[in-house]
Write a protein that holds these residues in place. Structure first.
Motif, PDB file in Angstrom:
ATOM      1  N   LEU A 121     -72.163  96.442  77.539  1.00 55.88           N
ATOM      2  CA  LEU A 121     -73.295  95.553  77.798  1.00 55.88           C
ATOM      3  C   LEU A 121     -74.531  96.022  77.038  1.00 55.88           C
ATOM      4  N   ASP A 122     -75.368  95.050  76.656  1.00 57.38           N
ATOM      5  CA  ASP A 122     -76.634  95.404  76.016  1.00 57.38           C
ATOM      6  C   ASP A 122     -77.703  95.633  77.088  1.00 57.38           C
ATOM      7  N   LYS A 123     -78.952  95.792  76.670  1.00 59.00           N
ATOM      8  CA  LYS A 123     -80.057  96.059  77.599  1.00 59.00           C
ATOM      9  C   LYS A 123     -80.253  94.948  78.624  1.00 59.00           C
ATOM     10  N   ASN A 124     -79.889  93.723  78.240  1.00 58.97           N
ATOM     11  CA  ASN A 124     -80.076  92.560  79.112  1.00 58.97           C
ATOM     12  C   ASN A 124     -78.819  92.220  79.903  1.00 58.97           C
ATOM     13  N   ASP A 125     -77.875  93.151  79.972  1.00 58.78           N
ATOM     14  CA  ASP A 125     -76.595  92.959  80.662  1.00 58.78           C
ATOM     15  C   ASP A 125     -75.772  91.804  80.091  1.00 58.78           C
ATOM     16  N   GLN A 126     -75.894  91.601  78.789  1.00 58.43           N
ATOM     17  CA  GLN A 126     -75.058  90.625  78.098  1.00 58.43           C
ATOM     18  C   GLN A 126     -73.858  91.366  77.507  1.00 58.43           C
ATOM     19  N   VAL A 127     -72.675  90.767  77.624  1.00 56.91           N
ATOM     20  CA  VAL A 127     -71.455  91.400  77.123  1.00 56.91           C
ATOM     21  C   VAL A 127     -71.452  91.344  75.599  1.00 56.91           C
ATOM     22  N   VAL A 128     -71.309  92.520  74.968  1.00 61.46           N
ATOM     23  CA  VAL A 128     -71.290  92.571  73.510  1.00 61.46           C
ATOM     24  C   VAL A 128     -69.934  93.012  72.962  1.00 61.46           C
ATOM     25  N   ASN A 129     -69.094  93.620  73.819  1.00 65.19           N
ATOM     26  CA  ASN A 129     -67.768  94.052  73.374  1.00 65.19           C
ATOM     27  C   ASN A 129     -66.828  94.082  74.575  1.00 65.19           C
ATOM     28  N   ILE A 130     -65.566  93.663  74.338  1.00 60.73           N
ATOM     29  CA  ILE A 130     -64.563  93.622  75.403  1.00 60.73           C
ATOM     30  C   ILE A 130     -63.265  94.224  74.884  1.00 60.73           C
ATOM     31  N   VAL A 131     -62.705  95.169  75.657  1.00 57.51           N
ATOM     32  CA  VAL A 131     -61.429  95.787  75.303  1.00 57.51           C
ATOM     33  C   VAL A 131     -60.572  95.826  76.567  1.00 57.51           C
ATOM     34  N   ILE A 132     -59.281  95.465  76.444  1.00 57.32           N
ATOM     35  CA  ILE A 132     -58.377  95.551  77.591  1.00 57.32           C
ATOM     36  C   ILE A 132     -58.097  97.022  77.882  1.00 57.32           C
ATOM     37  N   ASN A 133     -58.229  97.406  79.139  1.00 57.01           N
ATOM     38  CA  ASN A 133     -57.922  98.760  79.577  1.00 57.01           C
ATOM     39  C   ASN A 133     -56.450  98.759  80.009  1.00 57.01           C
ATOM     40  N   GLN A 134     -55.552  98.998  79.055  1.00 61.38           N
ATOM     41  CA  GLN A 134     -54.113  98.924  79.302  1.00 61.38           C
ATOM     42  C   GLN A 134     -53.677  99.907  80.379  1.00 61.38           C
ATOM     43  N   GLU A 135     -54.213 101.108  80.341  1.00 56.14           N
ATOM     44  CA  GLU A 135     -53.817 102.150  81.288  1.00 56.14           C
ATOM     45  C   GLU A 135     -54.127 101.744  82.723  1.00 56.14           C
ATOM     46  N   LYS A 136     -55.346 101.288  82.976  1.00 53.24           N
ATOM     47  CA  LYS A 136     -55.763 100.887  84.319  1.00 53.24           C
ATOM     48  C   LYS A 136     -54.985  99.649  84.775  1.00 53.24           C
ATOM     49  N   THR A 137     -54.757  98.712  83.855  1.00 53.48           N
ATOM     50  CA  THR A 137     -54.018  97.500  84.192  1.00 53.48           C
ATOM     51  C   THR A 137     -52.601  97.847  84.634  1.00 53.48           C
ATOM     52  N   MET A 138     -51.909  98.693  83.887  1.00 56.12           N
ATOM     53  CA  MET A 138     -50.545  99.075  84.232  1.00 56.12           C
ATOM     54  C   MET A 138     -50.512  99.865  85.544  1.00 56.12           C
ATOM     55  N   GLU A 139     -51.490 100.728  85.736  1.00 54.61           N
ATOM     56  CA  GLU A 139     -51.584 101.529  86.962  1.00 54.61           C
ATOM     57  C   GLU A 139     -51.691 100.611  88.179  1.00 54.61           C
ATOM     58  N   ARG A 140     -52.540  99.612  88.098  1.00 50.73           N
ATOM     59  CA  ARG A 140     -52.740  98.676  89.212  1.00 50.73           C
ATOM     60  C   ARG A 140     -51.511  97.814  89.450  1.00 50.73           C
ATOM     61  N   LYS A 141     -50.879  97.345  88.378  1.00 56.80           N
ATOM     62  CA  LYS A 141     -49.686  96.506  88.535  1.00 56.80           C
ATOM     63  C   LYS A 141     -48.551  97.292  89.181  1.00 56.80           C
ATOM     64  N   LYS A 142     -48.394  98.555  88.802  1.00 53.47           N
ATOM     65  CA  LYS A 142     -47.361  99.401  89.417  1.00 53.47           C
ATOM     66  C   LYS A 142     -47.658  99.614  90.893  1.00 53.47           C
ATOM     67  N   SER A 143     -48.920  99.804  91.221  1.00 56.59           N
ATOM     68  CA  SER A 143     -49.326 100.008  92.605  1.00 56.59           C
ATOM     69  C   SER A 143     -49.005  98.772  93.453  1.00 56.59           C
TER      70      SER A 143
END
Length: 90
Positions: A48-70
């Protein structure tokens, strides 16, 4: 600032509702701006920038897989405990 968020749902206007619980914010992001292959339930790393606008997005594969397994483990546990329906069929 970098934050972790999850894709909660998609709207009819082709926007993703992305929840960043750590900062208590909800973002509406055009589906076209999401990384390729992003689906509901995926965890994202947002920049996020100073104004809380999204400037970059990346999928967090590790966290996603961890949650799906759970979730899968919890469902399997519930299925093992199931004794079937208490209702009789006629």
């Amino acid at each position: 600032m970098k934050v972790e968020a999850v894709i909660d749902r998609f709207t009819e206007q082709r926007q993703a509702v992305v929840l960043a619980e750590t900062i208590g914010k909800e973002f509406f992001i055009d589906q076209a701006k999401l990384p390729e292959g992003a689906v509901r339930g995926d965890y994202l790393n947002l920049e996020l920038d100073k104004n809380d606008q999204v400037v970059n997005i990346v999928i967090n594969q590790e966290k996603t897989m961890e949650r799906k397994k759970s979730v899968q483990a919890k469902l399997a546990q519930l299925r093992q405990k199931s004794t079937g329906s208490k209702f009789r069929r006629d």
